[in-house]
Design a protein around this motif. Structure first.
Motif, PDB file in Angstrom:
ATOM      1  N   GLN A   1       0.854  -1.190   0.000  1.00 14.71           N
ATOM      2  CA  GLN A   1       0.000   0.000   0.000  1.00 14.71           C
ATOM      3  C   GLN A   1       0.887   1.236   0.000  1.00 14.71           C
ATOM      4  O   GLN A   1       1.790   1.369   0.828  1.00 14.71           O
ATOM      5  N   MET A   2       0.631   2.151  -0.951  1.00 14.75           N
ATOM      6  CA  MET A   2       1.444   3.358  -1.106  1.00 14.75           C
ATOM      7  C   MET A   2       0.751   4.540  -0.430  1.00 14.75           C
ATOM      8  O   MET A   2      -0.439   4.790  -0.647  1.00 14.75           O
ATOM      9  N   GLU A   3       1.506   5.297   0.347  1.00 14.79           N
ATOM     10  CA  GLU A   3       0.988   6.501   0.996  1.00 14.79           C
ATOM     11  C   GLU A   3       1.940   7.657   0.664  1.00 14.79           C
ATOM     12  O   GLU A   3       2.948   7.867   1.339  1.00 14.79           O
ATOM     13  N   TYR A   4       1.612   8.384  -0.405  1.00 10.42           N
ATOM     14  CA  TYR A   4       2.469   9.487  -0.835  1.00 10.42           C
ATOM     15  C   TYR A   4       2.167  10.735  -0.016  1.00 10.42           C
ATOM     16  O   TYR A   4       0.998  11.100   0.173  1.00 10.42           O
ATOM     17  N   ILE A   5       3.217  11.393   0.459  1.00 10.45           N
ATOM     18  CA  ILE A   5       3.090  12.607   1.261  1.00 10.45           C
ATOM     19  C   ILE A   5       3.458  13.801   0.390  1.00 10.45           C
ATOM     20  O   ILE A   5       4.606  13.958  -0.019  1.00 10.45           O
ATOM     21  N   ASP A   6       2.468  14.635   0.091  1.00 11.23           N
ATOM     22  CA  ASP A   6       2.697  15.840  -0.715  1.00 11.23           C
ATOM     23  C   ASP A   6       3.101  16.974   0.223  1.00 11.23           C
ATOM     24  O   ASP A   6       2.369  17.307   1.172  1.00 11.23           O
TER      25      ASP A   6
ATOM     26  N   GLY B   1      -0.070  11.262   8.640  1.00 15.78           N
ATOM     27  CA  GLY B   1      -0.554  10.425   9.730  1.00 15.78           C
ATOM     28  C   GLY B   1      -1.454  11.154  10.696  1.00 15.78           C
ATOM     29  O   GLY B   1      -1.388  10.934  11.908  1.00 15.78           O
ATOM     30  N   GLY B   2      -2.313  12.047  10.170  1.00 19.67           N
ATOM     31  CA  GLY B   2      -3.248  12.780  11.013  1.00 19.67           C
ATOM     32  C   GLY B   2      -2.655  14.003  11.674  1.00 19.67           C
ATOM     33  O   GLY B   2      -3.373  14.714  12.393  1.00 19.67           O
ATOM     34  N   ARG B   3      -1.386  14.301  11.427  1.00 19.79           N
ATOM     35  CA  ARG B   3      -0.764  15.488  12.016  1.00 19.79           C
ATOM     36  C   ARG B   3      -0.542  16.527  10.926  1.00 19.79           C
ATOM     37  O   ARG B   3      -0.050  16.218   9.838  1.00 19.79           O
TER      38      ARG B   3
END
Length: 402
Positions: free
Chosen positions: A378-383, A391-393
């Motif tokens: 599962q990929m979670e890209y952070i822009d 992560g909710g912050r």
């Protein structure tokens, strides 16, 4: 016609006087004379009955008078008993004349010398290949967890790094405690050795390497149990190739790096880093270099591929690449992995680049979550812009991070 012009010059003593007498511009007369007889030609020394072999014998005779002399065309013209038109009707150029006389190397021998020199110039780089190999699994940190996370940064470019991006990345490493951290190529920038013009007075190779060490140190401090994997990109290869070339100019510029090994330069021992560097530094052409760099990839958990270049997308794995500093995502399918994603990551480099269209770039990084049992990724890209949500912050760029 040319004989008449020469006769006029002899009669009047100078070209200028002859031009006045003939009522033509002096430059025109000079041009016609050059076309008639070369300025280097001495007609009194023309030997109509000489053969090609006679000319070679004369050149060899002149060469033996003083064997320390380099036989130039002018030197031969002055010291020989023949005019230029005596020999050039056989050989055309003086270079070919010397080749035929054995004064200089033949084309074949000269080509062989160049080939030897070309390969000899790569010997140091081949030794650098040995020095940078053997680090792929030097500091493995195996984990037995079923679900594992990989934190990925690409194209950071040392002192050109966006400070807000850096803060977000290090804080994410501290909060998430990933099992692996991947530096996916071009953590160094080093425009000193690139195609963009940089004033040598502004070179700061040491400062850039110190920045890299500080960044790796912060990662190691943030997640001390993580396995750090550093994939060699084109910018890292650029530095190592230039160190291998060790030209006199580079020795001056890189004097502070004298004696540095590749592991010491990149902090591999200091921060316990695995270095993926399979490319052959002795590649000759730009095309060969790109093909060699494409060998620098890493497969994790048998289901996640890290590659600096987009060519990795063709290898049939879920995974990611960098290099282009722009975010893209592709969906694909394989019988082995089912439906999966391939991501091209944004950079860590600040977007305000002076030497290219940085405003079109994306800044960001990746959290990749792996089920090691099912091989699902599962990929979670952070822009990362002037803010980021991780992560909710919520993170916001500070005034001193502009």
């Amino acid at each position: 016609m040319s004989d008449d012009l020469l006769k006029a010059v002899r009669e009047h003593g100078t070209i200028a006087a002859a031009a006045r007498a003939l009522d033509i511009p002096e430059s025109t007369l000079r041009g016609r004379l050059r076309g008639a007889v070369p300025m280097s030609e001495n007609q009194r020394k023309f030997q109509a009955d000489w053969t090609a072999e006679d000319c070679i014998a004369e050149l060899q005779r002149i060469a033996k008078i003083d064997e320390t002399k380099v036989i130039s065309r002018n030197y031969f013209r002055v010291h020989s008993d023949i005019s230029e038109s005596t020999w050039n009707r056989f050989y055309g150029t003086f270079t070919e004349f010397k080749r035929q006389a054995g004064i200089t190397l033949s084309r074949h021998a000269h080509r062989m010398e160049r080939d030897i020199a070309k390969h000899a110039s790569k010997d140091v780089q081949r030794r650098m290949n040995v020095e940078k190999s053997g680090w792929e699994d030097a500091y493995l940190r195996p984990s037995s967890k079923r679900f594992q996370t990989v934190l990925v940064a690409s194209d950071i470019h040392d002192i050109e790094c966006d400070p807000f991006w850096r803060r977000c990345f290090i804080d994410t490493a501290k909060r998430v405690q990933p099992e692996k951290v991947v530096i996916n190529g071009d953590a160094l920038d080093l425009p000193e050795f690139g195609k963009y013009g940089v004033d040598p007075r502004e070179w700061d190779v040491i400062g850039r390497i110190k920045w890299l060490h500080a960044f790796l140190g912060d990662i190691r401090a943030a997640c001390p149990d993580a396995e750090i994997i550093y994939i060699e990109g084109n910018h890292e290869a650029r530095l190592i190739r230039h160190l291998g070339e060790a030209t006199p100019a580079l020795k001056v510029v890189l004097s502070d790096l004298h004696g540095f090994t590749v592991p010491k330069l990149l902090g591999l021992d200091a921060y316990q880093v695995n270095y993926i560097a399979r490319m052959d530094l002795a590649a000759f052409s730009e095309r060969d270099m790109k093909q060699e760099l494409a060998k620098n990839y890493h497969v994790m958990y048998d289901c996640l591929l890290a590659h600096h270049f987009p060519e990795g997308r063709k290898m049939g794995y879920p995974g990611f690449n960098g290099h282009h500093h722009r975010y893209f995502a592709w969906s694909d399918y394989s019988p082995q992995f089912g439906s999966y994603q391939w991501l091209q990551l944004g950079a860590g480099h600040r977007r305000a680049a002076t030497y290219c269209a940085g405003e079109k770039w994306n800044c960001g990084f990746l959290l990749s979550h792996v089920d090691t049992h099912t091989k699902s990724v599962q990929m979670e890209y952070i822009d990362v812009r002037d803010h980021a949500m991780i992560g909710g912050r919520f993170y916001q760029r500070a005034d001193d991070e502009a």
